[in-house]
Design an enzyme around this catalytic site. Structure first.
Site, PDB file in Angstrom:
ATOM      1  N   SER A 147       0.849  -1.188   0.000  1.00  0.00           N
ATOM      2  CA  SER A 147       0.000   0.000   0.000  1.00  0.00           C
ATOM      3  C   SER A 147       0.893   1.250   0.000  1.00  0.00           C
ATOM      4  CB  SER A 147      -0.960  -0.048   1.179  1.00  0.00           C
ATOM      5  OG  SER A 147      -2.004   0.895   1.029  1.00  0.00           O
ATOM      6  N   ARG A 204     -11.928   7.683   7.342  1.00  0.00           N
ATOM      7  CA  ARG A 204     -11.631   6.256   7.467  1.00  0.00           C
ATOM      8  C   ARG A 204     -12.721   5.410   6.821  1.00  0.00           C
ATOM      9  NH1 ARG A 204      -7.373   2.828   7.913  1.00  0.00           N
ATOM     10  NH2 ARG A 204      -7.768   1.101   9.354  1.00  0.00           N
ATOM     11  N   ASP A 286      -8.700  -5.770  -5.995  1.00  0.00           N
ATOM     12  CA  ASP A 286      -8.354  -4.447  -5.464  1.00  0.00           C
ATOM     13  C   ASP A 286      -9.040  -3.355  -6.287  1.00  0.00           C
ATOM     14  OD1 ASP A 286      -7.122  -2.173  -4.411  1.00  0.00           O
ATOM     15  OD2 ASP A 286      -5.136  -3.101  -4.323  1.00  0.00           O
ATOM     16  N   HIS A 315      -8.107  -4.674  -1.517  1.00  0.00           N
ATOM     17  CA  HIS A 315      -6.777  -4.133  -1.232  1.00  0.00           C
ATOM     18  C   HIS A 315      -6.181  -4.688   0.056  1.00  0.00           C
ATOM     19  CE1 HIS A 315      -3.565  -1.170  -1.322  1.00  0.00           C
ATOM     20  NE2 HIS A 315      -3.870  -0.784  -0.101  1.00  0.00           N
ATOM     21  N   ASP A 316      -6.986  -4.840   1.088  1.00  0.00           N
ATOM     22  CA  ASP A 316      -6.485  -5.302   2.387  1.00  0.00           C
ATOM     23  C   ASP A 316      -6.160  -6.789   2.427  1.00  0.00           C
ATOM     24  OD1 ASP A 316      -6.242  -2.964   3.766  1.00  0.00           O
ATOM     25  OD2 ASP A 316      -8.034  -3.213   5.003  1.00  0.00           O
TER      26      ASP A 316
END
Length: 336
Positions: A147, A204, A286, A315-316
């Site tokens: 990232s 967030r 992603d 993505h995570d």
């Protein structure tokens, strides 16, 4: 080279007694640091962790946007005996970046520019990291980052080519697309519209939507009222993530670090100048950094290799569903 990764890593996380404490270095006391914006900074504090026996060669871990130098807390699939980052074999270093809020010099401690926090760059962060390595007696490094850490790895390859032997870049482009900049812009605008914590919570939540995928949320957050009567699970999940970050992160650091990522725009010619082996890993689902985008940058590197992690979790996945990625990273880092 393209590979599809499917086997899970079932090794346990490192034992707590093997987790070292955070250390702090004071750098640039005699010769100041010149930031890319033109400001001069003296006495830069860098918080860092090391693992393993000190050596003049290290594996440098570069953390993500809201990460810290405590690799044992957030990457147990990668750190530990028999893993890519093996303290019984490797000397491992991870430092909190300049402008962060986990022990290193933060935005509030830097000279202001036109009444605002200075516009930091990833190259600024790489120069600070280089000074730390010199302090530790490290002359060469292999780099791994995901990232923001992956983008920072590109900065290291360009800023410190004499130090880096090879690099693993996971779930990161060489430069931000309009899509990624737009997401960061929305997050920063939320912070500016509601300073004092509420905006950071919304920022967030925006980010979490890009860190997962529609399929991931369908698998994990499709319920209704599980946590709060009459409320979709995805709503309470996002609210919880916002609350968690607001208790441990600084909104000025969020502004500084996302801005640094957006400003990092190396040219294709610069990327073609990178001569060391680089393993670039895309993630199939992603939506923040689509795999086709990540693969394009891998193709610009003269000695680049591309692998794709197959996961529904977006993505995570590099954190929550790495599958066979640790083995692939270990083989590359150690020249297999």
């Amino acid at each position: 080279m393209t590979a599809l990764i499917s086997q899970p890593d079932l090794l346990p996380p490192p034992a707590p007694e093997r987790c070292p404490p955070q250390q702090t270095a004071r750098l640039f006391r005699e010769t100041p640091l010149l930031l890319d914006c033109g400001q001069v900074v003296q006495d830069v504090r860098v918080a860092y962790h090391t693992y393993g026996t000190p050596s003049d060669h290290a594996i440098l871990v570069l953390h993500a946007l809201t990460g810290t130098s405590a690799v044992h807390e957030w990457w147990p699939d990668f750190l530990g005996e028999g893993k890519p980052l093996d303290p019984t074999r490797d000397y491992i270093v991870c430092a909190n970046v300049l402008g962060g809020c986990a022990g290193s010099t933060g935005p509030a401690e830097l000279p202001r520019v036109n009444g605002e926090d200075p516009p930091l760059t990833l190259r600024d962060m790489a120069r600070v990291g280089r000074a730390l390595l010199e302090e530790l007696g490290v002359r060469r490094v292999s780099v791994i980052g995901a990232s923001m850490g992956g983008m920072l790895a590109y900065a290291w390859l360009l800023e410190c080519p004499d130090l880096v032997d090879r690099a693993v870049i996971i779930g990161a482009p060489a430069r931000h697309s309009p899509w990624a900049i737009g997401l960061n812009t929305a997050a920063r605008n939320a912070i500016r519209a509601a300073p004092g914590g509420e905006g950071l919570k919304v920022a967030r939540q925006i980010a979490m939507l890009s860190y997962r995928s529609p399929e991931s949320f369908a698998l994990t957050q499709s319920g209704w009222g599980t946590r709060r009567p009459g409320t979709p699970d995805i709503t309470t999940y996002l609210e919880h993530q916002g609350e968690k970050l607001s208790t441990r992160f600084c909104e000025r650091s969020y502004l500084a670090l996302t801005g640094a990522m957006d400003r990092f725009q190396p040219t294709d010619a610069e990327l073609r100048s990178i001569r060391v082996p680089v393993l670039v890993v895309g993630i199939s689902s992603d939506v923040l950094y689509p795999p086709a985008e990540v693969r394009t940058y891998a193709g610009l590197l003269p000695r680049g290799q591309y692998l794709e992690l197959q996961s529904p979790h977006g993505h995570d996945a590099f954190l929550i569903d790495p599958q066979g990625l640790p083995e692939a990273a270990a083989a590359f880092l150690h020249g297999a």
